[in-house]
Design an enzyme around this catalytic site. Structure first.
Site, mmCIF file in Angstrom:
data_model
loop_
_atom_site.group_PDB
_atom_site.id
_atom_site.type_symbol
_atom_site.label_atom_id
_atom_site.label_comp_id
_atom_site.label_asym_id
_atom_site.label_seq_id
_atom_site.Cartn_x
_atom_site.Cartn_y
_atom_site.Cartn_z
ATOM 1 N N GLU A 80 0.840 -9.830 11.416
ATOM 2 C CA GLU A 80 0.762 -9.286 10.016
ATOM 3 C C GLU A 80 2.306 -9.003 9.328
ATOM 4 O O GLU A 80 2.394 -9.263 8.080
ATOM 5 C CB GLU A 80 -0.109 -7.782 9.992
ATOM 6 C CG GLU A 80 -0.421 -7.363 8.644
ATOM 7 C CD GLU A 80 -1.373 -6.030 8.847
ATOM 8 O OE1 GLU A 80 -1.514 -5.468 7.962
ATOM 9 O OE2 GLU A 80 -1.346 -5.708 9.926
ATOM 10 N N ASP A 108 0.864 -1.180 -0.046
ATOM 11 C CA ASP A 108 -0.069 0.046 0.019
ATOM 12 C C ASP A 108 0.807 1.245 -0.033
ATOM 13 O O ASP A 108 0.615 2.113 -0.895
ATOM 14 C CB ASP A 108 -1.070 -0.011 0.977
ATOM 15 C CG ASP A 108 -2.083 -1.214 1.266
ATOM 16 O OD1 ASP A 108 -1.951 -2.034 0.459
ATOM 17 O OD2 ASP A 108 -2.869 -1.058 1.981
#
Length: 434
Positions: free
Chosen positions: A404, A171
């Protein structure tokens, strides 16, 4: 933590994140279905609950748009609009014949799905049932590829362009900084569109408000244009050719060739497309001065100067020429990325002055991109380097849990805990020969 304890933890994470017909990335931060997450999850899920691996892909492709795109998020109708932004009301996706028409985003993510489908098939004991799954998926996978090759070839050079940083999956990577600099910043958007990610995660670990305001501007531009890909050069503010996205696009064609052989379709066109994309990647996105691949701003034609992990992902391509393969291996081993160390490769050059060990894709270690590089090392016969990277990935997961992402300095777990693709890929890594 022993390997058996890690395996049990990974299984518990996947079971806890199963939601009716798909796996969510994590309960707190990502309560919907994400596209490339589903593919990575399916790879490892095939070793635990293969029927769920197939269902994950089926549920995702049931939301495929009429034009072939597979949305990067399929929204759960039982999750409140207040619990995730930007949600379905912001995206205002058109109704389509697929599942939950309108409850999706309008952008895509890297097409890892053919790789996942092939890998599930190879692990299934009931090959007849698995073949039927491939027969259902194959035309849908091909339609996705056709959309990316035709709808997104903005520059006309054979590579797919991404229209939003989120489409890359990486991102807030520094790879997008130069292209994003041309997008106006309107911080007032964050008053009318309240971020949810910083309510459940550490603000300093997430993309900045400036980046987020630009993300909203870009997404709104694509939405307001009806998600049409015609004329993007004239009216859309962000168009980039990403080396990781296009490497996965070519890798998907090779996986589709294998699937085609299983179901009796013609594999040759898939191999030809993979070969063509590999050649164009080298011609367009490789920089001999840095020895790696870089994102290209389609508007300016300029390569990003940032040395990001996305520029190493072409290692996954078996047809990559020897010169580029050698230079990527040298870069991976360098101080910038540290292949061979106890911590896997970071998302960004460790020696860069703006390297940030905590902020999302601007430094931290991500297991999924390291898994792709590991696959490439194995495919090219770099067994020692592959074994070192496998050990490093399992090491940080064993020490930090199924997080994550991970601190690129000390390997500590960061971001969402109980993260699905970390758990799934840990299962895959443990099943592989060291």
């Amino acid at each position: 933590m022993t390997e058996e304890e890690l395996r049990q933890q990974a299984v518990e994470v996947l079971d806890a994140n199963w939601e009716r017909d798909h796996t969510v990335p994590s309960r707190a931060l990502y309560p919907h279905q994400w596209s490339w997450d589903s593919a990575f999850v399916a790879v490892g899920m095939a070793l635990h609950r293969p029927e769920r691996a197939w269902r994950d892909l089926r549920s995702l492709f049931a939301a495929q748009w009429y034009d072939g795109r597979v949305p990067h998020i399929v929204f759960d109708p039982d999750v409140s609009e207040r619990d995730y932004f930007p949600g379905p009301a912001f995206w205002d996706a058109p109704a389509s014949p697929g599942r939950l028409g309108g409850l999706t985003t309008g952008i895509v993510q890297p097409p890892v799905h053919p790789v996942a489908a092939r890998d599930i098939y190879l692990r299934c004991l009931d090959r007849d049932a698995a073949r039927r799954e491939l027969e259902w998926l194959y035309p849908r996978l091909v339609k996705q590829q056709t959309y990316l090759f035709e709808g997104r070839d903005v520059a006309g050079d054979g590579l797919a362009s991404i229209v939003h940083p989120w489409e890359s999956g990486l991102d807030n990577s520094p790879a997008w900084d130069s292209a994003l600099a041309a997008v106006p910043v309107d911080l007032s958007l964050l008053r009318s569109h309240r971020r949810q990610d910083t309510q459940v995660s550490v603000h300093s670990h997430r993309p900045t408000d400036t980046d987020y305001a630009r993300y909203i501007t870009i997404a709104a531009s694509y939405r307001d244009g009806g998600y049409l890909d015609e004329g993007l050069l004239e009216h859309h503010p962000f168009l980039v050719e990403c080396p990781a996205f296009n490497s996965i696009l070519a890798l998907a064609e090779l996986a589709l060739a294998d699937i085609a052989e299983v179901i009796g379709a013609d594999a040759a066109p898939h191999r030809d497309r993979a070969e063509h994309v590999t050649k164009v990647l080298v011609d367009r996105l490789y920089d001999a001065r840095t020895g790696m691949f870089h994102a290209r701003d389609v508007r300016t034609g300029q390569l990003s100067a940032a040395r990001c992990v996305s520029g190493l992902i072409p290692l996954v391509l078996p047809g990559l020429p020897g010169a580029q393969r050698s230079s990527l291996l040298d870069m991976a081993r360098s101080a910038a990325f540290g292949l061979g160390g106890e911590v896997p490769l970071p998302s960004y050059d460790r020696t860069a002055p703006d390297f940030d060990r905590l902020r999302y894709w601007r430094g931290p270690v991500w297991i999924n991109v390291n898994w792709l590089i590991w696959q490439g090392l194995r495919a090219h016969g770099h067994d020692r380097e592959a074994a070192d990277l496998r050990a490093a990935m399992l090491g940080v997961i064993r020490r930090g849990g199924c997080h994550e992402y991970f601190d690129p300095v000390d390997g500590a777990g960061i971001g969402a805990a109980s993260f699905s693709w970390t758990a799934a890929l840990a299962l895959d890594l443990m099943a592989a020969t060291p």
